[in-house]
Design an enzyme around this catalytic site. Structure first.
Site, PDB file in Angstrom:
ATOM      1  N   GLU A  87       0.782  -1.106   0.023  1.00 19.91           N
ATOM      2  CA  GLU A  87       0.042   0.118   0.091  1.00 19.91           C
ATOM      3  C   GLU A  87       0.925   1.168   0.058  1.00 19.91           C
ATOM      4  O   GLU A  87       0.547   2.258  -0.650  1.00 19.91           O
ATOM      5  CB  GLU A  87      -0.952   0.075   1.328  1.00 19.91           C
ATOM      6  N   SER A 474     -43.416 -34.886  41.510  1.00 17.50           N
ATOM      7  CA  SER A 474     -43.013 -35.059  42.916  1.00 17.50           C
ATOM      8  C   SER A 474     -41.671 -34.474  43.180  1.00 17.50           C
ATOM      9  O   SER A 474     -41.387 -34.631  44.183  1.00 17.50           O
ATOM     10  CB  SER A 474     -43.297 -36.285  43.206  1.00 17.50           C
TER      11      SER A 474
END
Length: 810
Positions: A87, A474
């Site tokens: 770049e 239960s």
């Protein structure tokens, strides 16, 4: 002549001044509303939130932009070199604009007719952070001016840091750290020269250099970057040649969940973070979340739950193929389009190619390449008759029918699941129609160690451990008995287990025991060991349902429990998570806990913003040791149950394992307390149990509640799953006894009468009593004088609960 020259010079000077003034005015007009570049000093980009297990393993990532912010000091020189070469090779030399590069680009464009760019990294930072991407002269001027100003305000390293963390790489990856993970599943310091060069090639146009769609262009661009690195002296020619000879080697990292079997847990954590901080914090905040999940226990829980569901399901026959496809010349394409359960890697989809009396000939779903394309290879296998025996009882028009041959069950083109045995031999599988949820918790801290929300997250994301509202049956009874023990009753108190009818207005309810028979006078211990419904209702009626409701809410089972007698048998709806939390109160000595799946949350800067453990520790930060005592963690949790009561109910639930409805767990050979639960019409089967340091609870049932089958109980269906989990989870842990609180008295009593036993008397048991209490001096039965018909706390809603399955059975 001199005057003429002076005349023209004056005119020229005036024109130059006018031109300069015009340029100044134009530039001033363009730059009068330039963005404030100082915002770059407060740069906080959207960052990925990462969720980790308790051992640090990555569970999941959440982000709109897959980015991990990386300080420039953490970026390897090799990676920097790749981006500078690709770049802006003069980055550390120019003042923001590379004049030489600009001239070179202009000359090259004139000669070739191309469109070579000349933007520096600083200019790209100005454009990406502060300006639009419009291709205009005005924007380029603004970009150049901002570049000069940025260079004056920030160091070169800071500018490069901003650039490397902001740029887009494709595949939803932003920043070099995110790109390294996305493309190569590596951290940046693990990247090779070739890999770093490929990443540096992407910002110019990620779609142009896609690793699979444009492979040749991607390699060409990568090799150009490598050549630039060689030319700029970052790597040697030999190293560059070796890098150029390598393939791209891209291995895209999958998004979402990473820890196998942790999908339900990860999703629950995701929802909690959104609830706490909002979606933006989750998807952009860069949070680091350390969860409570124990990966080893999670794998054990997954396996135990799946085995239990499969065992139940296969006993009820084969429901048919997943789908049917055309078995043409290339069945792999059609089979590849069928979605498999990706979180059940042990299974594969297969298509029946031939079906005979001996078994099946199958074609296996082709595997996918890294690029996502189907493999061209076509694997085949066989399923022997013995490996599909459960399917010989198959469902036809809702009825279970016995088949004479595999050909009666499956035909060519049918798609099924199979699991490999060895070689090319496979076993037929089917996704269970039944499901359930499981939670494992540390009772001392509330940390959720494992959680299973169903058979497969890929099949259903609904979490049955936290979202499914089910009747606990239960398994709720220990809450009733704990309330009684905390309010004057003892384990030796005798309750009448006889017929009882509750009448309120025009509503009448006559509960029954599971076996339909009353047991007569029984101690509280016997009542919970044998899960007696009649005496539980009589006990709740005797002490008052308001007390039961208060304890249910105190334990966290319900936010608000209506004080109606059917609720004493577990007809109210709650979740597995809440039930496990309630049992943890009994396991930890009566202290309230807050269940948590998150230990700690840190923000993007490492600051802790949430911590589950709120215990204080004086002396933990001492700078030196001066013979002081060791620091102790101060537990500030509320005491919601008397520690002695907690031990009494725990001892009674040990009896459930030793003599009651869960004797299958005796094979584990260690102290375990727990309780089974089954709802009316056998719609849900529960078991919740614990050792001194681990509580595990689960239920099994259909998502649309319906009977599991006559005779199905929590002890027969849910307890074996608990057993498989505990056998593996505790195999390397020595047995630990439940500790008797100081001050309690152990007295031998008659198991039937609840009275003090004589020395050598048969049928005795050691029972724990609180100070000032003990066995009754005379035989007295609670409820003996009350008859079988009493007024009760019934309501229309309670009646509906009974009709739809309320009232725990066994």
């Amino acid at each position: 002549m001199i005057r003429l020259i002076g005349y023209f010079f004056g005119i020229g000077t005036a024109l130059a001044l006018l031109a300069a003034a015009g340029v100044w005015i134009v530039i001033g007009s363009i730059t009068k509303d330039l963005p404030d570049y100082e915002v770059l000093s407060k740069y906080e980009p959207p960052v990925t939130t990462r969720v980790h297990a308790s051992d640090g393993a990555l569970m999941g990532e959440f982000a709109r932009q897959r980015r991990l912010y990386l300080p420039i000091q953490a970026v390897p020189d090799r990676v920097k070199a790749a981006f500078l070469s690709a770049e802006d090779k003069n980055f550390y030399k120019h003042p923001g604009i590379d004049i030489q590069g600009l001239i070179r680009a202009v000359v090259n464009n004139i000669q070739t007719g191309g469109r070579q760019g000349a933007s520096t990294i600083t200019q790209q930072v100005a454009k990406n952070f502060l300006l639009s991407k419009d291709q205009t002269i005005e924007r380029k001027i603004r970009e150049a001016i901002l570049s000069f100003r940025i260079e004056q305000a920030f160091s070169k390293d800071r500018i490069l840091e901003l650039y490397l963390n902001e740029i887009f790489f494709g595949l939803n990856a932003y920043g070099v750290a995110g790109a390294a993970l996305t493309y190569f599943d590596k951290s940046v310091n693990e990247l090779t020269v070739a890999e770093a060069a490929y990443l540096a090639a992407l910002p110019k146009g990620p779609s142009n250099y896609h690793p699979f769609r444009n492979t040749e262009r991607a390699i060409e661009r990568r090799n150009w970057v490598i050549d630039q690195m060689v030319e700029n002296g970052y790597v040697s020619r030999e190293e560059g040649d070796r890098a150029k000879a390598e393939p791209l080697g891209v291995k895209p990292r999958r998004s979402g969940n990473y820890l196998f079997a942790g999908e339900y847990f990860t999703e629950e954590v995701r929802r909690e973070i959104i609830s706490r901080y909002g979606e933006n914090a989750l998807y952009e905040g860069g949070l680091s979340v350390r969860t409570t999940l124990d990966p080893k226990l999670q794998l054990i829980a997954r396996k135990a739950m799946q085995n239990g569901l499969l065992k139940y399901d296969t006993l009820r026959g084969f429901r048919g193929p997943v789908t049917t496809i055309d078995v043409g010349s290339d069945w792999g394409v059609a089979l590849g389009a069928v979605k498999a359960l990706d979180d059940i890697p042990e299974w594969r989809l297969a298509v029946v190619l031939e079906s005979s009396a001996e078994g099946l000939s199958i074609g296996l779903q082709p595997k996918r390449e890294v690029s996502g394309a189907l493999s061209a290879d076509r694997e085949t296998g066989t399923v022997a008759l013995d490996d599909m025996s459960f399917a010989m009882r198959h469902i036809v028009n809702g009825e279970r029918v016995r088949a004479k041959s595999p050909a009666d069950v499956l035909k060519p083109g049918d798609v099924v699941y199979v699991e490999q045995k060895e070689g090319s031999a496979y076993q037929l599988r089917q996704v269970p129609g039944v499901s359930g949820g499981l939670v494992a918790m540390d009772p001392h801290t509330g940390r959720v160690l494992a959680m299973v929300g169903g058979f497969s997250f890929a099949q259903s994301e609904f979490n049955r451990a936290t979202q499914a509202m089910r009747q606990p049956g239960s398994s709720f009874k220990p809450i009733v008995y704990a309330a009684a023990l905390d309010n004057g009753y003892t384990p030796a108190s005798v309750i009448m287990d006889g017929p009882i009818t509750i009448t309120s207005g025009n509503t009448t309810w006559t509960p029954k025991n599971y076996d339909g028979k009353p047991a007569g006078p029984s101690t509280l211990r016997a009542g919970i060991e044998r899960s007696r419904n009649l005496m539980t209702v009589r006990l709740a009626h005797d002490m008052g349902m308001k007390i039961v409701s208060e304890y249910a809410e105190r334990f966290g089972v319900y936010d608000h429990l209506m004080p109606y007698l059917p609720m004493a048998l577990g007809s109210g709806e709650t979740t597995v998570m809440r039930m496990v939390s309630a049992y943890s109160v009994m396991a930890n000595g009566g202290r309230q806990i807050k269940p948590s799946m998150i230990d700690r949350i840190q923000d993007r800067y490492g600051k802790t913003v949430y911590k589950h453990d709120e215990r204080g520790c004086e002396g933990c930060v001492a700078t030196d040791w001066s013979n002081q005592a060791e620091p102790e963690l101060i537990d500030n949790a509320d005491q919601v149950l008397d520690p002695m009561t907690a031990y009494q109910i725990t001892s009674m639930m040990e009896g459930v394992v030793q003599r009651g409805t869960a004797t299958t767990l005796l094979e584990l050979g260690r102290p375990i307390a727990g309780k089974t639960g089954t709802t009316n019409d056998e719609k849900d089967a529960w078991f919740i149990g614990f050792t001194p340091n681990l509580v595990v609870g689960l239920y099994v049932g259909f998502d649309q509640p319906r009977t599991l089958g006559k005779g199905t109980t929590g002890g027969g269906l849910a307890a074996p799953i608990f057993k498989e989990f505990m056998a593996e989870a505790l195999k390397d842990t020595p047995p630990t006894e439940f500790q008797v609180p100081e001050g309690m008295t152990l007295i031998a009593i008659n198991r039937k009468t609840g009275m003090r036993a004589n020395e050598g008397e048969a049928g005795t048991i050691m029972e724990a009593f609180k100070p000032g209490t003990g066995p009754a001096d005379s035989y007295w039965v609670i409820g003996m004088d009350g008859g079988g018909a009493v007024g009760g706390d019934l309501s229309p809603s309670a009646s509906r609960a009974i009709e739809t399955g309320g009232g725990g059975l066994y």
